[in-house]
Each structure stands twice: as structure tokens, then as C-alpha cells.
Scaffold this motif. Structure first.
Motif, mmCIF file in Angstrom:
data_model
loop_
_atom_site.group_PDB
_atom_site.id
_atom_site.type_symbol
_atom_site.label_atom_id
_atom_site.label_comp_id
_atom_site.label_asym_id
_atom_site.label_seq_id
_atom_site.Cartn_x
_atom_site.Cartn_y
_atom_site.Cartn_z
ATOM 1 N N ALA A 104 0.826 -1.209 0.000
ATOM 2 C CA ALA A 104 0.000 0.000 0.000
ATOM 3 C C ALA A 104 0.859 1.256 0.000
ATOM 4 O O ALA A 104 0.561 2.232 -0.718
ATOM 5 C CB ALA A 104 -0.929 -0.011 1.213
ATOM 6 N N LEU A 105 1.938 1.266 0.777
ATOM 7 C CA LEU A 105 2.801 2.438 0.841
ATOM 8 C C LEU A 105 3.625 2.627 -0.424
ATOM 9 O O LEU A 105 4.037 3.745 -0.735
ATOM 10 C CB LEU A 105 3.718 2.352 2.066
ATOM 11 N N SER A 157 1.963 8.931 1.147
ATOM 12 C CA SER A 157 1.528 10.090 1.931
ATOM 13 C C SER A 157 0.501 9.727 2.996
ATOM 14 O O SER A 157 -0.147 10.608 3.552
ATOM 15 C CB SER A 157 0.941 11.161 1.001
ATOM 16 N N SER A 158 0.352 8.435 3.286
ATOM 17 C CA SER A 158 -0.652 7.996 4.255
ATOM 18 C C SER A 158 -0.030 7.767 5.623
ATOM 19 O O SER A 158 0.655 6.750 5.833
ATOM 20 C CB SER A 158 -1.315 6.695 3.765
ATOM 21 N N TYR A 173 1.822 4.089 7.510
ATOM 22 C CA TYR A 173 3.071 3.940 8.267
ATOM 23 C C TYR A 173 2.783 3.464 9.694
ATOM 24 O O TYR A 173 3.530 2.657 10.243
ATOM 25 C CB TYR A 173 3.826 5.270 8.306
ATOM 26 N N MET A 174 1.707 3.986 10.273
ATOM 27 C CA MET A 174 1.360 3.596 11.643
ATOM 28 C C MET A 174 1.051 2.106 11.732
ATOM 29 O O MET A 174 1.623 1.397 12.570
ATOM 30 C CB MET A 174 0.145 4.401 12.123
ATOM 31 N N TRP A 175 0.161 1.607 10.863
ATOM 32 C CA TRP A 175 -0.218 0.196 10.929
ATOM 33 C C TRP A 175 0.961 -0.710 10.619
ATOM 34 O O TRP A 175 1.123 -1.779 11.233
ATOM 35 C CB TRP A 175 -1.374 -0.094 9.967
ATOM 36 N N GLU A 203 11.154 3.158 12.621
ATOM 37 C CA GLU A 203 11.314 3.968 11.412
ATOM 38 C C GLU A 203 9.959 4.389 10.861
ATOM 39 O O GLU A 203 9.760 5.547 10.468
ATOM 40 C CB GLU A 203 12.099 3.187 10.357
ATOM 41 N N TYR A 204 9.025 3.466 10.827
ATOM 42 C CA TYR A 204 7.699 3.754 10.271
ATOM 43 C C TYR A 204 6.844 4.554 11.247
ATOM 44 O O TYR A 204 6.114 5.475 10.839
ATOM 45 C CB TYR A 204 7.009 2.450 9.880
ATOM 46 N N LEU A 205 6.917 4.218 12.521
ATOM 47 C CA LEU A 205 6.124 4.946 13.512
ATOM 48 C C LEU A 205 6.578 6.397 13.628
ATOM 49 O O LEU A 205 5.751 7.301 13.813
ATOM 50 C CB LEU A 205 6.220 4.245 14.866
ATOM 51 N N GLN A 206 7.873 6.652 13.492
ATOM 52 C CA GLN A 206 8.373 8.025 13.561
ATOM 53 C C GLN A 206 7.918 8.842 12.359
ATOM 54 O O GLN A 206 7.603 10.031 12.492
ATOM 55 C CB GLN A 206 9.893 8.015 13.688
ATOM 56 N N VAL A 207 7.870 8.218 11.188
ATOM 57 C CA VAL A 207 7.331 8.902 10.008
ATOM 58 C C VAL A 207 5.857 9.229 10.230
ATOM 59 O O VAL A 207 5.398 10.340 9.945
ATOM 60 C CB VAL A 207 7.511 8.042 8.738
#
Length: 216
Positions: free
Chosen positions: A125-126, A131-132, A136-138, A154-158
Motif C-alpha cells: 500500500a505504501l 503520503s498515508s 506507516y502507523m499500521w 522507522e515507520y512509527l516516527q514517520v
């Protein structure tokens, strides 16, 4: 609370729309009114029996009321639906969390498979939409539950950088705290758990953050 009051008017004028009931149930859950939220989700589920997002929210309600068995059964049903149905990744993450806490070795292997499937879903999906913040959270949540907190950060910080909505800010910081906790970086973990309590986050996110903060 204002959103719940507005949703009361919408439900009163549109009693046959399942999503109206689900939305009010979601607001009531955020406000900590779990019993009224349960009634709303159950009503929504009777109107639209095939909606996986309604069932996901119903499972989340049971989980928030410490009924992990019912939540597990609903989530199992959700992920058995046809490929492409809604709430597939979300259902896998929360089901894996239940299995990792309460399951035997076979169930934990099942949880691992679900999480690997979820990681692949959100990576795909990313690759299409970068831009979602919720994507990144999920993905970060799935990686945390999978036991890869370094990569999860890395993803949670984005997500934390991109997201402005208080509900999701609270949720992201809860999982940032979990990732740092898994890495035994307790000062950083407490910083993020404390942030969950300082923003207008959901009651169930705040309750979980307090549980971690109360640990010695």
C-alpha cells in the motif's frame, strides 16, 4: 464529546444507516463509554451483517472490556473473509496480539504468519501511496508485534511526523512507547506513553499507556 453529541443527532435522523451507529460507537469508545458503544456496534452489525469494519470495532470493544475470547473469535471470522475485504490488516494485528499473549506455540506461529501478511499488505500500500500516515502507523504496529521494534520505529516516527489528528497521535505514541519498551529504552518509552496522556487520545489508548507507566 462534541462529536458524540453531533452523532446523536445523525443517528436520530438516520436509524437505518449502519455506519451512523458504528461512528457513534467509535466516539463513545474514545470517550470511555464501552457499554453504550457495544450497543451501537451490535446495532450496526444487525443492519449490515457483512461489514468487516463494524465487526473489527466490535472486536476492539470486547478487547477493551477484557473479553479477549470474543474479540479473538470475531477477528478470526474477519480475516477469513474474501481477500480485499476491509479491516484485514487491522484485524490481523490485533488478533496476533491476542494470540501472542494467550496462545500456545502453534497459535504464536499463526500470529507470526498473520503479521507477516500484514507487513506485506502495508508495504504494498505504501509503495502506491507514500503520503498515508495511517499506513506507516499500521506497518509500524505490525512490526512491533512481530518482534522487530528497530524497524518499527522507522515507520512509527514517520507516522508521528505526518499525523496531526489527536486520536491517531495518541495511538502512534502508544506504539512508539511499546517499540522503545521492547528495546528496553525505558526513558524514551515513558516519554511517548506520557504523550498519550497529554493529547486528546482515546480512553482505551490512555488506559494502556497508564498500565505501562505504572510498571516499576
Amino acid at each position: 464529546y462534541g462529536a458524540e453529541e453531533m452523532q446523536n443527532l445523525i443517528v436520530a435522523n438516520d436509524t437505518l444507516r449502519a455506519l451512523s451507529w458504528m461512528t457513534r460507537g467509535s466516539y463513545r469508545m474514545m470517550n470511555g463509554d464501552y457499554e453504550k458503544a457495544l450497543n451501537d456496534f451490535q446495532k450496526a452489525a444487525t443492519i449490515d451483517t457483512s461489514n468487516q469494519m463494524i465487526k473489527f470495532n466490535l472486536a476492539l470493544n470486547h478487547l477493551s472490556r477484557a473479553d479477549s475470547v470474543t474479540a479473538r473469535d470475531i477477528l478470526f471470522t474477519n480475516i477469513s473473509q474474501a481477500k480485499g475485504a476491509s479491516a484485514q490488516g487491522e484485524s490481523r494485528i490485533f488478533l496476533a496480539g491476542i494470540l501472542n499473549k494467550t496462545g500456545d506455540s502453534t497459535q504464536k506461529e499463526t500470529a507470526k504468519r498473520y503479521l507477516q501478511e500484514t507487513v506485506a499488505m502495508y508495504q504494498q500500500a505504501l509503495s502506491v501511496n507514500r503520503s498515508s500516515p495511517t499506513g506507516y502507523m499500521w506497518l509500524g504496529m505490525a512490526l512491533t508485534e512481530l518482534g522487530e521494534p528497530d524497524l518499527a520505529l522507522e515507520y512509527l516516527q514517520v507516522a508521528d511526523f505526518m499525523e496531526m489528528r489527536p486520536f491517531y497521535v495518541g495511538m502512534i505514541n502508544l506504539w512508539l512507547g511499546k517499540a522503545y519498551h521492547a528495546l528496553e529504552q525505558n526513558d524514551k518509552a515513558r516519554e511517548h506513553f506520557s504523550k498519550v496522556l497529554s493529547v486528546a487520545s482515546a480512553d482505551y489508548h490512555q488506559r494502556e499507556a497508564r498500565t505501562y507507566l505504572e510498571q516499576p
